[in-house]
Motif scaffolding. Structure first.
Motif, short mmCIF file in Angstrom:
data_model
loop_
_atom_site.label_atom_id
_atom_site.label_comp_id
_atom_site.label_asym_id
_atom_site.label_seq_id
_atom_site.Cartn_x
_atom_site.Cartn_y
_atom_site.Cartn_z
N PRO A 299 14.75 5.16 23.73
CA PRO A 299 14.33 3.62 23.71
C PRO A 299 13.84 3.23 23.00
N CYS A 300 14.78 1.72 23.06
CA CYS A 300 13.15 0.58 22.15
C CYS A 300 12.90 -0.24 23.58
N TYR A 301 11.89 -1.20 23.43
CA TYR A 301 10.95 -2.22 24.02
C TYR A 301 11.67 -2.58 25.09
N ARG A 302 13.21 -3.74 24.40
CA ARG A 302 13.71 -4.03 25.53
C ARG A 302 15.05 -3.19 26.40
N CYS A 303 15.30 -1.84 25.71
CA CYS A 303 15.76 -0.96 27.39
C CYS A 303 14.29 -0.99 28.54
N LEU A 304 13.19 -1.18 28.43
CA LEU A 304 12.42 -1.12 29.12
C LEU A 304 12.44 -2.89 29.74
N ASN A 373 23.11 -0.19 28.02
CA ASN A 373 23.54 -2.04 28.20
C ASN A 373 22.44 -2.06 27.42
N CYS A 374 21.92 -1.79 26.81
CA CYS A 374 20.44 -2.88 26.15
C CYS A 374 20.60 -3.78 25.27
N LEU A 375 19.94 -5.11 25.93
CA LEU A 375 20.58 -6.12 25.16
C LEU A 375 20.20 -6.40 23.52
N VAL A 376 19.88 -5.15 23.15
CA VAL A 376 19.63 -4.93 21.35
C VAL A 376 19.87 -3.80 20.87
N CYS A 377 19.65 -2.44 21.62
CA CYS A 377 19.45 -1.47 20.72
C CYS A 377 21.40 -0.35 21.98
N SER A 378 21.96 -1.06 22.49
CA SER A 378 22.93 -0.23 22.85
C SER A 378 23.97 -0.40 21.67
ZN LIG Z 1 17.18 -1.15 24.03
#
Ligand SMILES: [Zn+2]
Length: 414
Positions: A299-304, A373-378
């Protein structure tokens, strides 16, 4: 009556020893070894020359096991006694004697390369040369050289690595300190601040006589004093969407030790866009956590935490306080994870987060998952450009509560 004494074994001359060895050990030519390598045959290529000879040049993939250590170390180096072994030295003599010893130790299929490395070179066969270390480096990194997971190859990787630390504060101090000690060749530091007396309780790169000095300058002095091998690149600027790509582009790994949410989100998004691993860390009072964010491996930070917390929800360090040693603990984990990534050794903290509660001294490792559905890494990200969130941290009056997401606490700042 003559008493029969024990029969003394007949002393052997060098020639006799060699003749015996030649009878016991088949020889192969350099061309035959080249063909074996080209065919991708499975065998152990054993270089029995001294370390210095190996360093000057050796066959690609050869394992270094100097003759003097052969009997002592071979069982660790080659555990399967049925594995074919091709031994070589400089001219074919030492490898012949070594191969005979290996046969006596039960290695079933051992041959010696005739003519050795000299014949190999004379036949214009390809060979590799490891990085040449100075005498000072050989001593400085000697404890790394003896670790199989690091060795001279790993140390060369560390010296070639370029790591950027965001912040030369609580987390950046121990991280950069240990990276420099370990011989990470290029260390970048981003920090626009100057050294303040209140920093010295935890920011160990700085000293009392440097109050008022830019932190990047103070950090460079400390790191160069520790290890002159290290190149320190200071960026005395505040990270923003304007400069982040320019600052990040020459570095392999980004280590986050920032002290505010706008930077944390900016750094995460930039790392996702630029496909760079982010070694993250954060601390709050007596608690700290660290992870490695590197989509799509994890994951990236935005996933969390998809969005920054509302202003006031997360207090700053100045408001909440932080125990002096805590950033040392988390920063050291970040340095360790960075070195593991550089070496390709072990299992990095990708998709996992280590959490320390130092008062109870409970350590947990949490599993982290990617958000499809991550805002940045999906695959279909909603955020495709860098965002400068408004600087609110440290201005709002926090109540100490932290929002929760995915069972993980929203981290506060160093
Ligand atoms: Zn992410």
């Amino acid at each position: 009556m003559r008493r029969k004494g024990r029969v003394k074994p007949m002393a052997k001359s060098y020639k006799q020893l060699m003749d015996e060895a030649r009878q016991a050990v088949p020889e192969v030519s350099v061309q035959q070894v080249k063909e074996k390598l080209d065919r991708g045959e499975k065998f152990v290529l054993l270089d029995v020359r001294e370390k210095e000879e190996y360093r000057d040049g050796h066959l690609e993939g050869a394992v270094s096991l100097p003759r003097g250590f052969l009997e002592i170390r071979v069982e660790d180096t080659v555990q399967d006694r049925s594995l074919p072994i091709v031994a070589y030295c400089a001219g074919g003599v030492r490898s012949m004697i070594a191969a005979k010893t290996l046969k006596e130790m039960g290695y079933e299929n051992v041959v010696s390369m005739s003519g050795g490395f000299t014949a190999w070179k004379n036949a214009a066969m390809p060979f590799t040369q490891d990085r040449q270390f100075s005498q000072e480096q050989a001593t400085r990194y000697s404890r790394h050289f003896t670790l199989p997971e690091v060795g001279e190859k790993g140390q060369a990787k560390l010296l070639d690595a370029k790591v950027l630390c965001i912040g030369a504060g609580g987390l950046g101090s121990p991280t950069a300190f240990y990276l420099a000690a370990a011989g990470v060749g290029t260390i970048g530091l981003v920090d626009h601040d100057v050294v303040d007396l209140s920093n010295l309780q935890r920011q160990i790169l700085h000293t009392n006589d440097r109050i008022g000095m830019p932190k990047v300058e103070s950090a460079e002095k400390t790191l160069k004093a520790l290890n002159p091998d290290v190149r320190v690149v200071g960026f005395r600027e505040r990270l923003s969407s304007e400069n982040v790509e320019r600052i990040f582009k020459d570095f392999d790994i980004i280590v986050n030790g920032c002290d505010n949410f706008p930077t944390r989100y900016l750094v995460n998004d930039a790392c996702v866009f630029m496909k760079k691993p982010l070694v993250d860390g954060s601390i709050f009072q007596f608690e700290g956590q660290a992870s490695v964010f590197w989509p799509p491996k994890g994951p990236c930070y935005r996933c969390l935490f998809p969005e920054p917390p509302p202003p006031g929800a997360a207090p700053s360090c100045a408001e909440a306080g932080v125990l002096g040693v805590l950033p040392g603990l988390v920063g050291c984990v970040q340095a360790l994870e960075t070195i593991k990534l550089i070496l390709g050794a072990g299992r990095p903290l990708i998709g996992r987060m280590i959490h320390f509660d130092t008062l109870s001294m409970e350590v947990r490792v949490l599993k982290l998952r990617r958000d499809p559905n991550c805002l940045v890494c999906s695959e279909n990200p909603k955020i495709t450009q860098l965002i400068d969130y408004e600087e609110f941290c440290g201005l709002a009056s926090g109540n100490g509560e932290r929002p929760q997401a995915a069972g993980v606490e929203h981290p506060a700042h160093p």
